[in-house]
Design a protein around this motif. Structure first.
Motif, mmCIF file in Angstrom:
data_model
loop_
_atom_site.group_PDB
_atom_site.id
_atom_site.type_symbol
_atom_site.label_atom_id
_atom_site.label_comp_id
_atom_site.label_asym_id
_atom_site.label_seq_id
_atom_site.Cartn_x
_atom_site.Cartn_y
_atom_site.Cartn_z
ATOM 1 N N THR A 437 0.821 -1.213 0.000
ATOM 2 C CA THR A 437 0.000 0.000 0.000
ATOM 3 C C THR A 437 0.857 1.267 0.000
ATOM 4 N N GLN A 438 2.116 1.160 0.430
ATOM 5 C CA GLN A 438 2.990 2.333 0.478
ATOM 6 C C GLN A 438 4.423 1.929 0.150
ATOM 7 N N LEU A 439 5.044 2.696 -0.765
ATOM 8 C CA LEU A 439 6.399 2.414 -1.214
ATOM 9 C C LEU A 439 7.191 3.708 -1.284
ATOM 10 N N GLY A 440 8.328 3.743 -0.577
ATOM 11 C CA GLY A 440 9.183 4.924 -0.597
ATOM 12 C C GLY A 440 10.492 4.632 -1.307
ATOM 13 N N MET A 441 10.744 5.367 -2.401
ATOM 14 C CA MET A 441 11.983 5.180 -3.149
ATOM 15 C C MET A 441 12.621 6.518 -3.508
ATOM 16 N N ASN A 442 12.290 7.537 -2.770
ATOM 17 C CA ASN A 442 12.875 8.847 -3.026
ATOM 18 C C ASN A 442 14.342 8.871 -2.589
ATOM 19 N N GLY A 443 15.089 9.820 -3.142
ATOM 20 C CA GLY A 443 16.484 9.974 -2.754
ATOM 21 C C GLY A 443 17.379 8.856 -3.222
ATOM 22 N N ASN A 444 17.078 8.255 -4.385
ATOM 23 C CA ASN A 444 17.923 7.231 -4.960
ATOM 24 C C ASN A 444 18.595 7.777 -6.225
ATOM 25 N N SER A 445 18.995 6.878 -7.091
ATOM 26 C CA SER A 445 19.603 7.280 -8.369
ATOM 27 C C SER A 445 18.837 6.652 -9.515
ATOM 28 N N ILE A 446 17.517 6.571 -9.368
ATOM 29 C CA ILE A 446 16.673 5.880 -10.345
ATOM 30 C C ILE A 446 16.604 6.683 -11.644
ATOM 31 N N ALA A 447 17.065 6.040 -12.718
ATOM 32 C CA ALA A 447 17.029 6.665 -14.043
ATOM 33 C C ALA A 447 16.068 5.938 -14.977
ATOM 34 N N ARG A 448 15.652 4.722 -14.578
ATOM 35 C CA ARG A 448 14.758 3.946 -15.449
ATOM 36 C C ARG A 448 13.722 3.211 -14.603
ATOM 37 N N ILE A 449 12.446 3.288 -15.034
ATOM 38 C CA ILE A 449 11.352 2.560 -14.397
ATOM 39 C C ILE A 449 10.650 1.734 -15.469
ATOM 40 N N ASP A 450 10.640 0.436 -15.319
ATOM 41 C CA ASP A 450 9.979 -0.454 -16.267
ATOM 42 C C ASP A 450 8.494 -0.104 -16.349
ATOM 43 N N GLY A 451 7.951 -0.185 -17.548
ATOM 44 C CA GLY A 451 6.552 0.183 -17.761
ATOM 45 C C GLY A 451 5.590 -0.661 -16.959
#
Length: 469
Positions: A437-451
């Motif tokens: 229900t809740q996912l935190g992924m801020n403050g990373n180095s994410i450049a790609r998110i699979d569709g």
């Protein structure tokens, strides 16, 4: 009549001070001490006044130091002059305080020992508490050792005037509890709160008369070493807190002799349930130190200097529900460390130096609510956390770089995963469980998110991705 130079008065609600005492309107009573010593004549007057006072209505007694006026709370603690133990002895022992249930010591610095035997004059006492109370030693003399009975022995002659800044201070004795001798009578006291009293030592057996004691708070003292069998005989003790003492050593038998009793839901105070040793300097615990605490439910060892968790440290903790090991220096947790803790709900391992976890660390734990391994040195999600049965999982502030497909797919109960402040570069499809229900992924180095990264996450309501490229 109370000696004018010793007491400013007896403070009672809604009544005026009378020479021989006062008539109570409410069952509370305060004695304001305004001198640190007594002459022989003043002692006799004081005893007579205390004995004549109608104390059978008093349920709460406060003794406070105030050399100038009734506003004792305005006196700064560092300026307090030492009050002779003889003064308190007379207050306590000149009569039986038959109805007092709560005793409060406030704004007092004692320049000698406080004898726990004085509390024997309070047959209904259940609670002892302190506020800005400083004592060098807590002792308990035996009846035989107490050669000078307080009602018959004269005090040392001394000046009735308060000490001045030019007075030569007496050498401060080592603060400690002293064990009683030949004393088996139980005290009715159920709660002792002696936070911030400067105590340095608890001698084994010093507390043994407090057999009805349920809660003990010794926070913010200077107890460096917890000796063997410190709490022996205290089978009703429910909670112990010794936070912020600078403690570095706990004897392996410190908790032995607490007379384990079977769990009885109808009688909750049957053995220690809460142990708070946080904010100390404990670097290690012998493997069997906690083995006698078979009913322990909450253990706090946060803010210490532990470097490892032995496989047998919690071997007898079958009732443990919360374990807090945050902010230590833990680099390793031995396999099987939690094997006998089926009731665990919360495990906090944050702010340590863990780079991995044993694969089966959480095996068999079916009621976990929160597991926190944030602010460690993890570069990948440990296998121990990929098949765990838990509601909330905290992995933030690590060095995790990759979340492969299906990594959390076996987490059937997990609703919250926190992964912020890692080094994750991509979010793959099928990585997260459908219950999320809740996912935190801020403050990373994410450049790609699979569709299809969030496909099937129909319950997801909060997603944070800010502070990424």
């Amino acid at each position: 009549m109370f000696p004018d130079r010793f007491f400013q008065g007896l403070e009672c609600p809604t009544t005026e001070i009378a020479p021989g005492g006062c008539t109570l309107v409410q069952p509370t009573f305060s004695i304001v001490v305004v001198s640190s010593s007594l002459t022989d004549e003043a002692e006799q007057q004081l005893r007579a006044g205390i004995q004549a006072f109608p104390g059978h209505q008093i349920t709460s007694l406060t003794i406070t130091w105030n050399p100038s006026n009734y506003q004792a709370a305005e006196i700064a603690v560092p300026t307090l002059s030492g009050v002779a133990p003889r003064v308190l002895e007379i207050l306590f022992t000149s009569r039986t305080w038959e109805s007092v249930e709560t005793l409060t010591l406030a704004n007092i610095r004692i320049n000698g020992p406080f004898d726990m035997r004085w509390l024997d004059h309070f047959p209904a006492l259940t609670r002892v508490q302190a506020s800005s109370f400083f004592v060098p030693r807590l002792i308990r003399t035996s009846a035989r050792a107490n050669k000078h009975h307080p009602s018959t022995s004269p005090p040392p002659s001394s000046s009735p005037s308060p000490p001045t800044s030019s007075s030569s201070p007496s050498p401060a004795p080592t603060p400690s509890f002293k064990a009683p001798a030949n004393d088996t009578t139980a005290s009715p006291v159920t709660r002792v709160d002696l936070r911030g009293c400067g105590i340095e030592e608890i001698e084994p057996g010093a507390l043994q008369k407090l057999q009805h004691l349920q809660t003990l708070n010794l926070d913010s003292n200077a107890i460096r070493v917890l000796a063997g069998r410190t709490f022996a005989g205290l089978s009703r003790l429910f909670s112990i807190s010794i936070r912020g003492n600078g403690m570095h050593t706990i004897a392996s038998d410190a908790f032995e002799g607490m007379d384990f009793l079977p769990v009885d839901p109808a009688a909750p105070y049957d053995n220690l349930r809460l142990l708070d040793l946080g904010d100390n300097s404990i670097a290690s615990l012998a493997p069997h130190t906690l083995h006698s605490l078979r009913n322990l439910q909450w253990l706090n060892l946060a803010l210490n200097a532990l470097t490892s968790v032995h496989a047998d440290m919690l071997a007898s903790s079958t009732q443990l529900m919360a374990l807090d090991l945050r902010s230590n220096r833990i680099t390793a947790i031995q396999d099987g460390a939690l094997r006998n803790c089926p009731e665990l709900r919360n495990v906090f391992l944050g702010t340590n130096r863990l780079k991995s976890l044993p694969h089966n660390l959480f095996a068999g734990l079916q009621v976990l609510h929160q597991v926190g391994v944030q602010a460690n040195g993890l570069t990948a999600v440990p296998q121990a956390l990929t098949s765990i049965s838990v509601s909330n999982l905290f992995l933030d502030q690590n060095r995790i770089t990759h979340i492969p497909p299906g990594l959390f797919s076996q987490l059937q109960r997990t609703q919250f995963i926190e992964l912020h402040a890692n080094a994750i570069t991509a979010v793959e499809a099928g990585a997260f469980p459908p219950t999320l229900t809740q996912l935190g992924m801020n403050g990373n180095s994410i450049a790609r998110i699979d569709g299809a990264a969030f496909q099937g996450l129909t319950a997801l309501s909060v997603l944070t991705l800010h502070d990424n490229p």
